[in-house]
Each structure stands twice: as C-alpha cells, then as structure tokens.
Design an enzyme around this catalytic site. Structure first.
Site, PDB file in Angstrom:
ATOM      1  N   CYS A  96      50.167  66.795  63.742  1.00 52.13           N
ATOM      2  CA  CYS A  96      49.816  65.435  62.969  1.00 52.13           C
ATOM      3  C   CYS A  96      51.561  65.332  62.565  1.00 52.13           C
ATOM      4  O   CYS A  96      51.895  65.873  61.369  1.00 52.13           O
ATOM      5  CB  CYS A  96      48.604  66.223  61.649  1.00 52.13           C
ATOM      6  SG  CYS A  96      49.547  64.853  60.754  1.00 52.13           S
ATOM      7  N   CYS A 115      51.721  64.395  58.646  1.00 49.12           N
ATOM      8  CA  CYS A 115      50.806  64.945  57.506  1.00 49.12           C
ATOM      9  C   CYS A 115      50.857  65.975  57.743  1.00 49.12           C
ATOM     10  O   CYS A 115      51.465  67.132  58.064  1.00 49.12           O
ATOM     11  CB  CYS A 115      50.576  64.267  56.147  1.00 49.12           C
ATOM     12  SG  CYS A 115      48.376  63.271  56.718  1.00 49.12           S
ATOM     13  N   SER A 116      49.456  66.582  57.638  1.00 49.74           N
ATOM     14  CA  SER A 116      48.523  67.682  58.525  1.00 49.74           C
ATOM     15  C   SER A 116      47.251  68.010  58.461  1.00 49.74           C
ATOM     16  O   SER A 116      47.000  68.581  58.216  1.00 49.74           O
ATOM     17  CB  SER A 116      48.849  68.544  57.025  1.00 49.74           C
ATOM     18  OG  SER A 116      48.495  68.079  55.183  1.00 49.74           O
ATOM     19  N   CYS A 117      47.124  66.736  59.547  1.00 51.33           N
ATOM     20  CA  CYS A 117      45.754  66.243  59.683  1.00 51.33           C
ATOM     21  C   CYS A 117      45.229  67.580  60.179  1.00 51.33           C
ATOM     22  O   CYS A 117      46.029  67.624  62.051  1.00 51.33           O
ATOM     23  CB  CYS A 117      45.759  64.714  60.440  1.00 51.33           C
ATOM     24  SG  CYS A 117      45.832  63.891  59.117  1.00 51.33           S
TER      25      CYS A 117
END
Lengths: 207, 219
Positions: free
Chosen positions: A108, A111-113
């Site tokens: 991702c 962000c941090s998906c």
C-alpha cells in the site's frame, strides 16, 4: 535487510508519547466517549484472535481442496468467509495465486492497507517508507532484500492497495509436502509468504 | 494532495527494517492508540477516508519522523477537535471542562466482536453505469487535487488496461471531505512497469492499482 532491534528499547520510565496517550485515554473515558473495556477487547482481538494463522488456514485449505481453491480465486470474500474470517479491512477480498512463472507482491504505497481478517495488523516494515516507496518501482530488488531471488523469466505482479479491496497472495505449495495433512500445511504458511515477500518452505523461517 | 505519503517510486527511504517475530504492538501505548482510533470511529463523526486524510495533512518533515502510531495519535486528536468531541484545552490538561456532559460510549466491549465481523463495506447497491469495460485501454488522468485522493502520482498520465471491475464503491476524494459518497465503478487497472518507469524496467513486471471512474480517461 537489517534485523537488529531498532528503536524498540523498553524504557523503565514511560516515554513522553506513552504519557500523552494515557492522558488522552483518561480524558476520553472521563467524558464517556470510550469504554476502556472496549479498548481491551479490541486489542485482545488483534493480539490473540485475528492474525496470519487465519490466512494460513485459508491457504492450506486451497492447497488440499481444488474446489475451494477455485472459489477462493473467483470470489475470495465469500470463500474466506466460509472459514469464518470476515469484516473490518477485509470486506472486499481478492486472492492472487503464485505459480512457477508468476509471483505476486502486495503493498500500500499511500498508507497501510492490509487484509486484517486473514493477516491481522501489518508489521512495521509494511507500513514504512522503504517498502512502500520501492515495492512498485523495484519489486525484484525489494524481494532480494527479503532474501528471495526470482529467476528473470518469472513475471511479477505488484498489487498497490489503493482502495478498500484487500489482497492476499496464495503461495505455491512447497515441493515435498504431498503427504502433509491440512493442519501441517497451515503450520508452514507464513505471513510474509501471503504478502508475497517470501515463499513457503518445508522448514519455515521468518514471520 | 501531492504529499509525502504518496511515496510510490521514491528513492532514498533507506533499507527495509525487518524485525523477526515482531509483536503485534511493540509498545503498549501503540495498542491503546490503535484501540482509541477504532472506538472513537464508532461515533460515526467521520469516515475512514477522513482518517487517512488527517494523517496525510501532517507536515512532511513530521510525517517522516513520526512512527506509525504517533501519526495515528496526531490525526485522532486533530479529528476529535475538528468534530467537537474534545477541545484543545481538554487535550492539553487531560481534564474535561467543568460541568461538561458525560456521554455513553458508542462502542461497548460486547459490541466489539460484531463490529469487527461486520466491517464497513465500501460497495453500494446503486445503479451507476461503468464508463470502462474489462480489457479496455485507459489512461490515468493527470490530476493534482489539493485534498484527499487515492490516485498516486506515479500513475498519473500513464496508460493502463482495465483488468477487473470491482463494482460500485464509495469515492474517497469526496467521502474524505464529507462531500457525499459519490459511488462509482472501481477497477483494477494494470500498468506495465515499462510504461511507469521506462525501458530499464522489466518487461515481465506490472503494477495493478484500484482506480475509480473519475480517475480514468479513454486512451
């Protein structure tokens, strides 16, 4: 790839940020905005119930049950739901299968998906700038940093999770595992293999 | 926004810091920040897209210096102040203002398993025509919105191919700013690595991104 302990030294004195968080929590409890028991329940869920063992069971089932594998690759959300794994940050799942000439890698960049119901919360490296910045421009170099050298003729697909769709890699079943039962296979499957930065080995190493 | 969070394709971020057997929460306060974020979200004052945008709004030097959960703590406080759940003075003092009304928490411990299992689907059961079909050649638009977007810089202006149609999903660019859901088709779009990074990239590599109708134009 460095494996030394970075910045996680456990101080005897609470850090500034730890004190700020404590003060914020007590303010929110005092105002009736949060219930501390709900916070404990959330933390317990992701520390003890929802993690990569869930994804490993999905992978092992797909290896031993061709009909399940087919459902997993056509409607991953429903197939994963069959094993009881549903919900937050995994509402819309896609499973991508590795093969002898195809390797999938999930990132991702924004962000941090990450697919929480099957892998739990992402590790620090997945959320950090070095991996997020380079996975899309130099996937082969990134994989090499994880100790995975892929032959030049292997196609690489990088999945940048830019929406609410979450990706899980179905790794190749390791050679020599033909006689293992489903539970024994699940024990071999690592988080890293399901993100696509490792292969599944008969003697597993790493996360 | 063209923020530092949009880091796909950047160099200079250093080696990957891998830690074997990393705990889910290396520090106890990180667990509390995680849980506070989930519990306060249950008030329904803002969307997940707005949470992401609040992180993006952290000034770049601070964004790069902060750890993941420091960023989330910062964003949570910003959003709670913006939506009137707390005042800056309360955050500063750690005490509610005198005579303030005490609420009943939106999320009880008994609600947690159900909330996790249910999630928050981003699909919408509305009929919106798809502007593109699987297999079609498209181009990511050269957009530079100053607000939230999930169109990374590294694909803007680049040609790609529709690989999957995920159906109708909430559009984050409007959802992040409380401008409605603007649901529309979301696609997995394949970009050949050589189209993104030039001839030095491998011909056997491609990057797949999930992109909405409004991010795409006909090739």
């Amino acid at each position: 790839m460095r494996t030394d302990n970075h910045d996680h030294s456990h101080q005897a004195v609470p850090s500034d940020v730890a004190l700020r968080v404590k003060a914020l929590e007590s303010l929110l409890v005092e105002k009736g905005l949060v219930d501390p028991a709900a916070l404990d329940a959330l933390i317990d869920s992701y520390e003890h119930k929802i993690g990569p063992r869930n994804g490993a069971r999905v992978v092992a089932r797909a290896w031993v049950d061709p009909a399940y594998q087919k459902r997993l690759l056509t409607d991953a959300t429903a197939a994963i739901g069959e094993l009881g794994y549903t919900g937050g940050q995994g509402e819309h799942m896609i499973v991508v299968a590795n093969g002898p000439k195809l390797h999938n890698l999930v990132v991702c960049t924004l962000c941090s998906c990450y697919p929480w119901p099957v892998l739990g919360l992402p590790p620090v490296w997945y959320k950090s700038a070095p991996y997020r910045s380079r996975a899309v421009i130099d996937p082969r170099g990134v994989l090499r940093e994880f100790g995975l050298e892929l032959p030049e003729d292997v196609e690489i697909r990088v999945w940048d999770s830019t929406a609410e769709v979450r990706y899980l890699v179905l790794p190749e079943r390791p050679a020599g595992s033909e006689k293992l039962r489903e539970e024994e296979l699940a024990a071999l499957v690592t988080r890293d293999a399901m993100v696509g930065v490792a292969k599944v080995e008969l003697a597993p190493t790493g996360g | 926004m063209n923020g530092v969070h949009d880091m796909g394709g950047m160099h200079g971020m250093g080696p990957i810091q891998y830690e074997k057997n990393e705990p889910v929460f290396p520090e106890a306060w990180e667990a509390r920040v995680f849980a506070l974020n989930r519990a306060v979200r249950a008030w329904g004052k803002w969307t997940g897209d707005a949470s992401r945008h609040a992180v993006e709004l952290i000034p770049a030097p601070d964004y790069l210096r902060m750890s993941y959960y420091e960023q989330r703590l910062h964003a949570l406080i910003e959003l709670m102040v913006k939506h009137g759940l707390v005042t800056p003075a309360e955050v500063e003092s750690g005490q509610p203002v005198p005579d303030s009304h005490k609420a009943t928490p939106a999320l009880a411990a008994s609600d947690v398993p159900g909330m996790i299992a249910k999630g928050r689907p981003a699909t919408r059961e509305v009929q919106v025509p798809a502007r593109f079909r699987v297999g079609q050649q498209v181009r990511a638009r050269n957009l530079h919105p100053t607000g939230h977007t999930r169109l990374p810089r590294y694909v803007r202006g680049k040609p790609g191919t529709i690989y999957l149609d995920h159906g109708v999903h909430v559009f984050p660019d409007s959802s992040a700013h409380a401008l409605g859901e603007n649901p529309q088709h979301l696609y997995s779009v394949r970009f050949a690595a050589q189209d993104l990074w030039g001839d030095q990239a491998s011909a056997r590599t491609a990057v797949y991104l999930d992109l909405w109708d409004d991010y795409l134009e006909h090739a």
